[in-house]
Design a protein around this motif. Sequence first.
Motif, short mmCIF file in Angstrom:
data_model
loop_
_atom_site.label_atom_id
_atom_site.label_comp_id
_atom_site.label_asym_id
_atom_site.label_seq_id
_atom_site.Cartn_x
_atom_site.Cartn_y
_atom_site.Cartn_z
N VAL A 166 0.83 -1.21 0.00
CA VAL A 166 0.00 0.00 0.00
C VAL A 166 0.86 1.26 0.00
O VAL A 166 0.60 2.19 -0.78
CB VAL A 166 -0.99 -0.02 1.19
CG1 VAL A 166 -1.64 1.35 1.36
CG2 VAL A 166 -2.06 -1.09 0.97
N PRO A 167 1.90 1.36 0.85
CA PRO A 167 2.75 2.56 0.80
C PRO A 167 3.42 2.77 -0.56
O PRO A 167 3.58 3.90 -1.01
CB PRO A 167 3.79 2.30 1.89
CG PRO A 167 3.10 1.40 2.86
CD PRO A 167 2.27 0.50 2.00
N GLN B 66 -11.93 -2.93 11.36
CA GLN B 66 -11.08 -4.02 11.81
C GLN B 66 -10.30 -4.59 10.62
O GLN B 66 -10.86 -4.77 9.53
CB GLN B 66 -11.92 -5.13 12.44
CG GLN B 66 -11.12 -6.28 13.01
CD GLN B 66 -12.02 -7.37 13.57
OE1 GLN B 66 -13.01 -7.74 12.94
NE2 GLN B 66 -11.70 -7.86 14.77
N ALA B 67 -9.02 -4.85 10.81
CA ALA B 67 -8.19 -5.35 9.73
C ALA B 67 -8.51 -6.80 9.40
O ALA B 67 -8.75 -7.62 10.29
CB ALA B 67 -6.72 -5.23 10.11
N LYS B 68 -8.53 -7.11 8.12
CA LYS B 68 -8.65 -8.49 7.66
C LYS B 68 -7.25 -9.09 7.63
O LYS B 68 -6.24 -8.37 7.58
CB LYS B 68 -9.28 -8.53 6.27
CG LYS B 68 -10.70 -8.00 6.23
CD LYS B 68 -11.24 -7.97 4.81
CE LYS B 68 -12.65 -7.37 4.76
NZ LYS B 68 -13.15 -7.25 3.37
N PRO B 69 -7.14 -10.41 7.69
CA PRO B 69 -5.81 -11.05 7.69
C PRO B 69 -4.94 -10.58 6.53
O PRO B 69 -5.38 -10.57 5.37
CB PRO B 69 -6.15 -12.54 7.57
CG PRO B 69 -7.51 -12.66 8.15
CD PRO B 69 -8.23 -11.40 7.78
N GLY B 70 -3.73 -10.16 6.85
CA GLY B 70 -2.78 -9.73 5.82
C GLY B 70 -2.90 -8.29 5.41
O GLY B 70 -2.06 -7.78 4.66
N GLU B 71 -3.95 -7.57 5.85
CA GLU B 71 -4.12 -6.16 5.47
C GLU B 71 -3.23 -5.25 6.30
O GLU B 71 -2.89 -5.56 7.45
CB GLU B 71 -5.58 -5.73 5.68
CG GLU B 71 -6.52 -6.17 4.59
CD GLU B 71 -7.90 -5.54 4.75
OE1 GLU B 71 -8.69 -5.68 3.81
OE2 GLU B 71 -8.17 -4.93 5.81
N ILE B 72 -2.88 -4.11 5.71
CA ILE B 72 -2.16 -3.09 6.44
C ILE B 72 -3.02 -2.61 7.60
O ILE B 72 -4.24 -2.45 7.46
CB ILE B 72 -1.79 -1.91 5.51
CG1 ILE B 72 -0.90 -0.90 6.25
CG2 ILE B 72 -3.03 -1.26 4.92
CD1 ILE B 72 -0.34 0.19 5.31
N SER B 73 -2.42 -2.40 8.78
CA SER B 73 -3.22 -2.03 9.96
C SER B 73 -2.36 -1.32 10.99
O SER B 73 -1.12 -1.30 10.90
CB SER B 73 -3.86 -3.26 10.59
OG SER B 73 -2.86 -4.14 11.08
N ASP C 264 -6.45 -4.15 16.00
CA ASP C 264 -5.75 -3.69 14.80
C ASP C 264 -6.75 -3.36 13.70
O ASP C 264 -7.71 -4.10 13.46
CB ASP C 264 -4.79 -4.79 14.30
CG ASP C 264 -3.62 -5.00 15.24
OD1 ASP C 264 -3.47 -4.20 16.18
OD2 ASP C 264 -2.87 -5.97 15.04
N GLY C 265 -6.48 -2.26 13.02
CA GLY C 265 -7.38 -1.84 11.96
C GLY C 265 -6.89 -0.58 11.29
O GLY C 265 -5.70 -0.23 11.37
#
Length: 464
Positions: free
Chosen positions: A86-87, A185-192, A199-200
């Motif tokens: 993402v960055p 809320q972050a899904k598995p593997g997502e940036i958080s 985490d989110g």
Amino acid sequence: MGLKIYNTLTRAKETFVPLSPGKVTMYVCGPTVYDYIHIGNARPLIVFDTVRRYLAYLGYDVQYVSNFTDVDDKLIRRAAETGSTVPEVADKFIEAFIEDAKALGVEEALHPRVTENIPEIISFISELVEQGFAYESGGDVYFRVHRFPEYGKVSHQNIEELQSGIRVEVDERKEDPKDFVLWKQAKPGEISWPSPWGDGRPGWHIECSAMARKYLGETIDIHGGGQDLQFPHHECEVAQSEALHGKPLANYWMHNGYLNINNEKMSKSLGNGLNVREILQTVRPQVIRFFMLATHYRHPLNYSEDTIRQAAAGLERIENCLANLDYRLKDASEGEVDETIAEAVKKAHADFVEKMNDDFNTADAITVMFDLVTETNRYLQKEQVTLASLELVKQRFAEMNQILGIVQERQEELLDEEIEQLIQERTEARAAKNWSRADEIRDLLTEKGIILEDTPQGIRWRRK
């Protein structure tokens, strides 16, 4: 008459009175940087840059902030599709945005990124939760819309009408289907990022509220953006900011109208999207800027080959006048300012300010420039012109252009040796009355992009 701004909140033009004398705080919603900006993104970019320029012209110290949304679902999808992070996606398209904005004549601004302001966003959400305006459910945090009775005041509809126009997915985690997300809320593997709720990452609307408060304060003078942002984005911004602070988020809300492509709404389903980078390969950026400002910012705008051609012709009329003016400077005589020119310049100044004070009416302001072009061209036809007259006109055009930014400063261009020889040969052919050879050379130079103009003062040239 002082400056009047059409306020979306009141649906009326209001006299502009800043929060602090001599200063203006201005927040404009920026792009989600998952792709190159399209021509629709360019409209608020140019419109609000011009608003800022005019406020500065009036003597205000303008604090201008326009954010980058550098994390959301679109960036996450683009990163997955391209095998990047993402960055990395954000950095690539932020760099492209800055290049395209500069090409369009947009002055530099403060561009905070969402990812650089996560602590401030979490703090804002925490305050809303503490005061009962928001709640956590299943790792997400939602805003209680019913706790803000004025929800809908930006778009002037009631909540039910607003919601009937959009799809509302059934989500059992919400207390009410109308509640909107502040933290996801972050899904598995997502940036958080870590937060009190797990985490989110931030929801879209909370980002602008948090950054506007951080960089400009709890209440700002002007909040701007495209008409498409009235609902839900600006509606939600108002709700969360004003619920928390008990005061207006912004005193003046400005929204530019929609931009269509060939009289159709620009959309992915129609496949008619045009990004600025592609357009600039065939259209000069000054033409794009002229095109955008030749229509009042609140009116709809249609992009097509025909409207761009008209814009190019209009801009060329102004550019040719300025080029002719510069050319006549070489043979101008000493003396006082011509009375007709003095009156034309005085009128142009008064009319230009009047139009811009009327809710930034750039369309009519450009008409004022055309009026001065007409008077200037008439004066330039005279056998004798004074340096003082030309300098006065040039100064007035420069002041108007400083605000509109539609004419690029001309750079001296050197003719190559071949073209210089051709121009000299054509001059000799004309002197010898060899008209066919003179015309032949003119046509050859035209092919090379050189336009010759025979004037009483001699031959002058310009590039296409």
